[in-house]
Design a protein around this motif. Structure first.
Motif, PDB file in Angstrom:
ATOM      1  N   PHE A 279     -14.157   9.146  10.862  1.00 48.58           N
ATOM      2  CA  PHE A 279     -13.681  10.479  11.209  1.00 48.58           C
ATOM      3  C   PHE A 279     -12.540  10.379  12.209  1.00 48.58           C
ATOM      4  N   ASP A 280     -11.444  11.061  11.869  1.00 47.39           N
ATOM      5  CA  ASP A 280     -10.283  11.143  12.754  1.00 47.39           C
ATOM      6  C   ASP A 280     -10.153  12.608  13.163  1.00 47.39           C
ATOM      7  N   LYS A 281     -10.578  12.925  14.368  1.00 50.96           N
ATOM      8  CA  LYS A 281     -10.706  14.325  14.789  1.00 50.96           C
ATOM      9  C   LYS A 281      -9.392  15.082  14.671  1.00 50.96           C
ATOM     10  N   ALA A 282      -8.318  14.514  15.188  1.00 53.76           N
ATOM     11  CA  ALA A 282      -7.037  15.224  15.167  1.00 53.76           C
ATOM     12  C   ALA A 282      -6.557  15.442  13.736  1.00 53.76           C
ATOM     13  N   SER A 283      -6.644  14.401  12.911  1.00 56.68           N
ATOM     14  CA  SER A 283      -6.206  14.523  11.519  1.00 56.68           C
ATOM     15  C   SER A 283      -7.093  15.484  10.747  1.00 56.68           C
ATOM     16  N   ALA A 284      -8.406  15.395  10.972  1.00 54.39           N
ATOM     17  CA  ALA A 284      -9.330  16.266  10.255  1.00 54.39           C
ATOM     18  C   ALA A 284      -9.104  17.733  10.602  1.00 54.39           C
ATOM     19  N   GLU A 285      -8.901  18.015  11.870  1.00 56.79           N
ATOM     20  CA  GLU A 285      -8.687  19.406  12.277  1.00 56.79           C
ATOM     21  C   GLU A 285      -7.377  19.955  11.731  1.00 56.79           C
ATOM     22  N   LEU A 286      -6.330  19.143  11.751  1.00 49.86           N
ATOM     23  CA  LEU A 286      -5.052  19.587  11.204  1.00 49.86           C
ATOM     24  C   LEU A 286      -5.158  19.795   9.693  1.00 49.86           C
ATOM     25  N   ALA A 287      -5.801  18.856   9.006  1.00 49.74           N
ATOM     26  CA  ALA A 287      -5.972  18.987   7.556  1.00 49.74           C
ATOM     27  C   ALA A 287      -6.788  20.227   7.213  1.00 49.74           C
ATOM     28  N   TRP A 288      -7.787  20.521   8.013  1.00 50.27           N
ATOM     29  CA  TRP A 288      -8.624  21.692   7.748  1.00 50.27           C
ATOM     30  C   TRP A 288      -7.856  22.987   8.006  1.00 50.27           C
ATOM     31  N   GLN A 289      -7.066  23.039   9.072  1.00 51.94           N
ATOM     32  CA  GLN A 289      -6.224  24.211   9.324  1.00 51.94           C
ATOM     33  C   GLN A 289      -5.279  24.450   8.155  1.00 51.94           C
ATOM     34  N   ARG A 290      -4.692  23.377   7.646  1.00 52.35           N
ATOM     35  CA  ARG A 290      -3.795  23.499   6.503  1.00 52.35           C
ATOM     36  C   ARG A 290      -4.553  23.968   5.258  1.00 52.35           C
ATOM     37  N   THR A 291      -5.774  23.481   5.093  1.00 54.11           N
ATOM     38  CA  THR A 291      -6.582  23.878   3.942  1.00 54.11           C
ATOM     39  C   THR A 291      -6.888  25.369   3.979  1.00 54.11           C
ATOM     40  N   LEU A 292      -7.339  25.862   5.119  1.00 50.44           N
ATOM     41  CA  LEU A 292      -7.666  27.286   5.242  1.00 50.44           C
ATOM     42  C   LEU A 292      -6.435  28.160   5.035  1.00 50.44           C
ATOM     43  N   ALA A 293      -5.313  27.756   5.605  1.00 45.04           N
ATOM     44  CA  ALA A 293      -4.090  28.543   5.449  1.00 45.04           C
ATOM     45  C   ALA A 293      -3.640  28.562   3.992  1.00 45.04           C
ATOM     46  N   PHE A 294      -3.769  27.440   3.310  1.00 48.98           N
ATOM     47  CA  PHE A 294      -3.393  27.317   1.895  1.00 48.98           C
ATOM     48  C   PHE A 294      -4.253  28.235   1.031  1.00 48.98           C
ATOM     49  N   PHE A 295      -5.570  28.176   1.242  1.00 50.46           N
ATOM     50  CA  PHE A 295      -6.459  29.040   0.462  1.00 50.46           C
ATOM     51  C   PHE A 295      -6.251  30.507   0.786  1.00 50.46           C
ATOM     52  N   THR A 296      -6.029  30.827   2.043  1.00 52.32           N
ATOM     53  CA  THR A 296      -5.782  32.216   2.418  1.00 52.32           C
ATOM     54  C   THR A 296      -4.557  32.763   1.690  1.00 52.32           C
ATOM     55  N   LYS A 297      -3.534  31.952   1.596  1.00 46.30           N
ATOM     56  CA  LYS A 297      -2.292  32.375   0.935  1.00 46.30           C
ATOM     57  C   LYS A 297      -2.453  32.471  -0.576  1.00 46.30           C
ATOM     58  N   LYS A 298      -3.107  31.504  -1.188  1.00 42.44           N
ATOM     59  CA  LYS A 298      -3.149  31.407  -2.645  1.00 42.44           C
ATOM     60  C   LYS A 298      -4.270  32.216  -3.290  1.00 42.44           C
TER      61      LYS A 298
END
Length: 300
Positions: A279-298
């Protein structure tokens, strides 16, 4: 030594230990060989407890959203899968507020069944306002058995085409769900990342958005069908999966697919899974923020 201190020390273990675990977890090495190789590191001064803490999951560390969180409602649902194993079962989680019409996201586990980490991912999505459904590929053989080693062995014995058809059926079940808004996204990890790519390729109209975390591409013959926008999440140190990316990217470009690929520096395969020291906390949190924003938009 505490779990936390062991996980911190494990960052210092050699890269080959992570490579051995990846080979073991994906069928390229048996457990006896894996443990023997770890033993060579013990012989030069590493602690076996530190090594196993880094590489093997501790699911008590992974819960971010409790199953009884007041913001979500969770239950299990069975769905029909006539081209697969006949019936499937998954973990359905919805926001506690609202009567329905939520954007829907299929959550697809790794190659070991529906473990606690992936169920927690479904709860995280529901807490963020999505209708989340996480099927268990192991339902036909009794479900996730409670540990990853047995789960991997069970999933390896299943008919791959039937498993894939079960996930197609799960996707269709969720897309037409009475609580959904008719738009479907999918996020998956490892095997689940492959399945996101597969769902996008096997039926052009199935997904409105896909987020494969460190997943290999769908078979080349199917890639011309991909229309859904993709958010591809890769770890820099994941040599096995990353070597499949250049060809996949060429096919996405040739077919004019909307995609974004993010490579997380210094991150291993499985970097989003917070039950191990991969687990890479910084990478995981950034990837998750991007995931939520992507789904919210699409999926709006």
């Amino acid at each position: 030594m505490s779990d936390t201190s062991e996980r911190n020390q494990a960052v210092q273990i050699p890269q080959e230990a992570f490579d051995w675990y990846d080979a073991y977890a994906h069928g390229g090495m048996d457990r006896r060989t894996f443990m023997r190789k770890l033993g060579t590191l013990v012989a030069v001064g590493y602690s076996m407890s530190v090594l196993t803490s880094a590489l093997l999951p501790n699911y008590a560390l992974a819960e971010q959203v409790s199953f009884n969180d007041e913001d979500i409602i969770a239950r299990y649902e069975v769905f029909d899968s006539p081209a697969g194993y006949g019936k499937g079962k998954g973990y359905l989680v919805k926001p506690a507020t609202g009567a329905g019409r939520y954007p829907a996201v299929l959550v697809i586990h790794e190659n070991r069944g529906l473990n606690p980490y992936v169920k927690d991912v479904a709860r995280r999505l529901a807490k963020a306002g999505f209708l989340a459904f996480a099927p268990d590929a192991l339902f036909p053989v009794g479900g996730y058995p409670g540990n990853d080693d047995e789960g991997r062995a069970l999933q390896r014995e299943l008919d791959k085409s039937k498993v894939q058809n079960d996930f197609v059926a799960a996707a269709k079940h969720l897309k037409s769900h009475a609580l959904g808004n008719g738009k479907l996204g999918a996020v998956g990890f490892c095997f689940g990342g492959y399945m996101v790519n597969y769902l996008a390729a096997v039926d052009s109209d199935l997904l409105a958005a896909g987020v494969p975390f460190y997943g290999t591409p769908a078979p080349k013959a199917l890639r011309n069908n991909i229309k859904a926008p993709l958010l591809v999440q890769l770890g820099e140190l994941d040599e096995r999966v990353n070597k499949t990316w250049p060809e996949y990217e060429q096919d996405l470009q040739a077919n004019h697919v909307e995609y974004h690929m993010f490579m997380y520096q210094g991150a291993h395969h499985g970097f989003h899974n917070d039950s191990t020291s991969r687990f890479d906390k910084a990478s995981a949190e950034l990837a998750w923020q991007r995931t939520l924003a992507f789904f919210t938009k699409k999926l709006a």
